[in-house]
Design an enzyme around this catalytic site. Structure first.
Site, short mmCIF file in Angstrom:
data_model
loop_
_atom_site.label_atom_id
_atom_site.label_comp_id
_atom_site.label_asym_id
_atom_site.label_seq_id
_atom_site.Cartn_x
_atom_site.Cartn_y
_atom_site.Cartn_z
N GLU A 82 73.27 -7.09 43.93
CA GLU A 82 72.95 -5.92 42.83
C GLU A 82 73.06 -6.53 41.48
OE1 GLU A 82 72.21 -2.74 42.88
OE2 GLU A 82 72.23 -3.13 45.36
N HIS A 93 65.58 -7.56 44.09
CA HIS A 93 66.07 -7.62 45.51
C HIS A 93 65.08 -8.12 46.47
CE1 HIS A 93 69.52 -5.39 44.63
NE2 HIS A 93 68.97 -4.33 44.51
N HIS A 152 83.44 6.09 48.85
CA HIS A 152 83.47 4.89 49.44
C HIS A 152 84.93 4.70 50.24
CE1 HIS A 152 80.45 4.28 46.70
NE2 HIS A 152 80.11 3.32 47.07
N HIS A 158 65.79 7.96 47.28
CA HIS A 158 66.76 7.01 46.60
C HIS A 158 66.30 5.40 46.61
CE1 HIS A 158 70.92 5.85 45.06
NE2 HIS A 158 70.54 4.77 45.67
N ALA A 159 66.12 4.91 45.40
CA ALA A 159 65.16 3.55 45.41
C ALA A 159 65.92 2.68 46.31
CB ALA A 159 64.97 3.36 44.02
N TYR A 184 80.90 -4.15 43.69
CA TYR A 184 80.33 -3.58 42.42
C TYR A 184 80.82 -4.22 41.07
CZ TYR A 184 78.49 -0.14 46.08
OH TYR A 184 78.08 0.08 46.96
N HIS A 197 64.40 -3.78 38.81
CA HIS A 197 65.77 -4.07 39.51
C HIS A 197 65.30 -4.27 41.15
CE1 HIS A 197 69.77 -2.96 40.48
NE2 HIS A 197 69.32 -2.73 41.68
N GLU A 198 64.44 -3.20 41.73
CA GLU A 198 64.30 -3.44 42.90
C GLU A 198 63.38 -4.53 43.55
OE1 GLU A 198 65.71 -1.40 45.16
OE2 GLU A 198 66.43 0.20 43.61
ZN LIG Z 1 69.97 -2.55 43.80
#
Ligand SMILES: [Zn+2]
Length: 610
Positions: A409, A385, A509, A351-352, A519, A381-382
């Site tokens: 995010e 971060h 969750h 999982h990235a 989110y 995207h990563e």
């Molecule tokens: Zn992310």
């Protein structure tokens, strides 16, 4: 996804350790010394606390990395040990910080103390038996979800992964209903445990000075807790007309496919038909609802192959996106230490995720990159971060995080929104930008995932806040859940739910005790950021076609917000980039404007609303 510093989520884990006697000591001290404490004590305390946590954090993160990239008995044990050591100490310090609640201190010290106190997800009560019980409940609930599977009367047992894959592909409504119901057998036994958890966590929150856990969760947003919910509803109401149009079209198309006896056109959509176990993203049913016109969409996967991109070249290209905005190159260690591809000889977590191991410049990503267009997006995207993590690395420990928990995010996604045909052409991956008539399909795809998600992202915590505050009593847990599902999503249970069902427990969750509002925030903010950055970059075209690639002005503006970390209220961070301290979903509407026009045309003569 990104690898959060161990801070918030791990506090739940912390309770598993026998830290309670220390917590009690802290409490007693707090009561005994309240008179004598000074502002200087507070400053010393928060400085020392952060220095101590910083020392504990580094080996814990190193061990977590070792585990994630080489899963075995020993890496697992060491990582769990160090992570608990860190978070149990953090829990003690958070409780100690609460003793300065009534001491007059300067604003910056106050903010740092509050961030430490507020770092709990579930605050353990100081009485040791209760704190241990809360820890046990929390890990039992987590375990019940993790072990969950469905064994139909005929056929083999299915894991959640198996069922997720089936929900995405199966188009037989009876089979879908069977899976939907089957998965929800895991949650009724969770209900008594969850009830007890709510009571204990509320006690812990009250000891920290909050009314209950709802007050604690809503208190993390730099505004009075009671104003936060209405603020989210205000933002949601901006999106709602567009959501309603999407909902109307999707319901009509599902009615055509399954028949209007299965999908009545005057009721909420049955939750098992949207391609996802929780009806939270609808991208899997794109084929059922897509426009009929023929469309040209760039095939990035093929382009990557044709141009000879390997995994490293894909990452280098993503780095050059950020370099084009004026960010410094990634450090040499990033290239040496990251995991880009799946190792052949050991188990890893694919999982990235994005990491900053030492909270300074030891940036890494952990992926098992596939050479596809989708993964090309994920890499951008990563790295979003990573650049955020580096931008705030000079700040005190508690400020090294995103402005609120939705921002991290949102930043990753904002960058991914700039991967448009315009960008792909500039970097030579495609030759021609398809004309605007092709955009409807792309916008539909994005909307099915991102817009369909928004009301779900809102309702999960709406439910939890009411549960924690006692507004919803245990006998009404399930009823309240479905009332919110219908109110916000226009989605209903496909069959009547038994009184003892606990359907919220079938969403990770809830038993996993992970706050969800982040989110929702991220899904609104990313469009607001994208729009602001496009304006700064001087891109005057439609914003769904804009890429900020190559704009130093946009890069500067972005960096100015990123380097604030969590040191200032998030409204100030937002204002620094967008010029407004308010969340605003106008950008969502702008982005999807052509799709809205198209949907309105499709919906002519249809009965909309739920
Ligand atoms: Zn992310």
């Amino acid at each position: 996804m990104f690898r959060q510093k161990i801070t918030m989520p791990a506090l739940v884990v912390a309770m598993a350790l026998g830290t309670v006697s220390c917590e009690q000591q802290a409490q007693n001290q707090a009561q005994g010394n309240a008179q004598a404490l000074t502002a200087e004590d507070a400053r010393n305390f928060i400085t020392n606390a952060q220095a101590e946590l910083e020392k504990l954090q580094l080996p814990a993160v190193q061990a977590a990395w070792a585990y994630a990239t080489y899963i075995n008995q020993d890496t697992s044990a060491v990582s769990a040990y160090l992570s608990e050591k860190f978070s149990s100490r953090q829990a003690e310090l958070a409780k100690e910080a609460a003793k300065f609640n009534d001491i007059q201190v300067d604003a910056d010290t106050r903010r740092q103390l509050n961030l430490l106190v507020n770092s709990f997800v579930l605050a353990p009560p100081s009485e040791s038996a209760k704190s241990e019980r809360l820890a046990k409940l929390s890990s039992e609930l987590d375990g019940m979800y993790g072990k969950g599977k469905y064994c139909p009367e005929k056929g083999e047992c299915m894991s959640l992964g198996d069922m997720t894959a089936k929900m995405a592909k199966v188009r037989d409504h009876k089979q879908l209903l069977d899976i939907w119901q089957g998965w929800r057998q895991i949650s009724p036994p969770m209900k008594p445990l969850y009830e007890e958890l709510v009571t204990l966590a509320n006690e812990g929150a009250q000891e920290l000075g909050f009314e209950d856990t709802s007050d604690l969760w809503r208190g993390k947003y730099d505004m009075p807790a009671e104003e936060f919910g209405p603020e989210l509803d205000r933002t949601w109401n901006q999106v709602k007309p567009f959501y309603d149009a999407l909902h109307c079209h999707v319901r009509a198309k599902l009615g055509e496919h399954y028949g209007t006896d299965v999908v009545p056109q005057d009721q909420p959509i049955p939750a098992h038909l949207l391609g996802n176990m929780w009806a939270q993203t609808w991208g899997n049913i794109y084929e059922l609802v897509k426009p009929e016109q023929k469309m040209t969409v760039p095939n990035v996967t093929k382009a990557l192959k044709d141009k000879g991109y390997d995994e490293i070249k894909m990452v280098k290209q993503a780095e050059s996106f950020f370099s084009s905005l004026g960010f410094d190159p990634l450090p040499e260690t990033f290239w040496e230490r990251s995991q880009f591809t799946k190792p052949r000889d050991r188990d890893v977590i694919c999982h990235a995720s994005a990491w900053n191991i030492d909270d300074k410049d030891d940036l890494r990503i952990k992926m098992c990159i596939q050479k596809t267009g989708e993964e090309f997006n994920v890499i951008h995207h990563e790295l979003g971060h990573n650049y955020y993590q580096r931008a705030y690395n000079q700040l005190p420990l508690v400020y090294r995080g995103s402005a609120n928990d939705g921002f991290h995010e949102a930043i990753g996604d904002t960058i991914a929104l700039s991967i448009t045909p315009k960008y792909l052409k500039k970097i030579g991956l495609i030759e021609n930008i398809p004309d605007a008539s092709n955009d409807i399909g792309m916008l539909m795809q994005v909307a099915l995932d991102k817009i369909a998600f928004i009301p779900f992202g809102l309702m999960v915590d709406q439910w939890r806040w009411k549960v924690f505050s006692g507004e919803v009593k245990p006998e009404d847990y399930n009823k309240a859940w479905w009332e919110l599902r219908e109110k916000y999503q226009g989605v209903r249970a496909p069959i009547e739910r038994p009184a003892d069902a606990f359907d919220p427990g079938a969403k990770y969750h809830v038993p996993g005790n992970t706050p969800y509002t982040r989110y929702f925030l991220a899904h609104i903010l990313q469009f607001q950021f994208h729009k602001a950055l496009c304006e700064i970059a001087g891109d005057t075209g439609p914003i769904h076609r804009c890429s900020i690639y190559g704009s130093k002005e946009a890069g500067n503006a972005l960096n100015a917000m990123l380097e604030m970390g969590q040191s200032r209220p998030w409204q100030e961070a937002l204002e620094s980039l967008t010029g407004s301290p308010q969340m605003d979903a106008t950008a969502v509407l702008d982005y999807f404007a052509p799709l809205k026009t198209w949907l309105d045309k499709q919906n002519e003569g249809r009965q909309c609303g739920f």
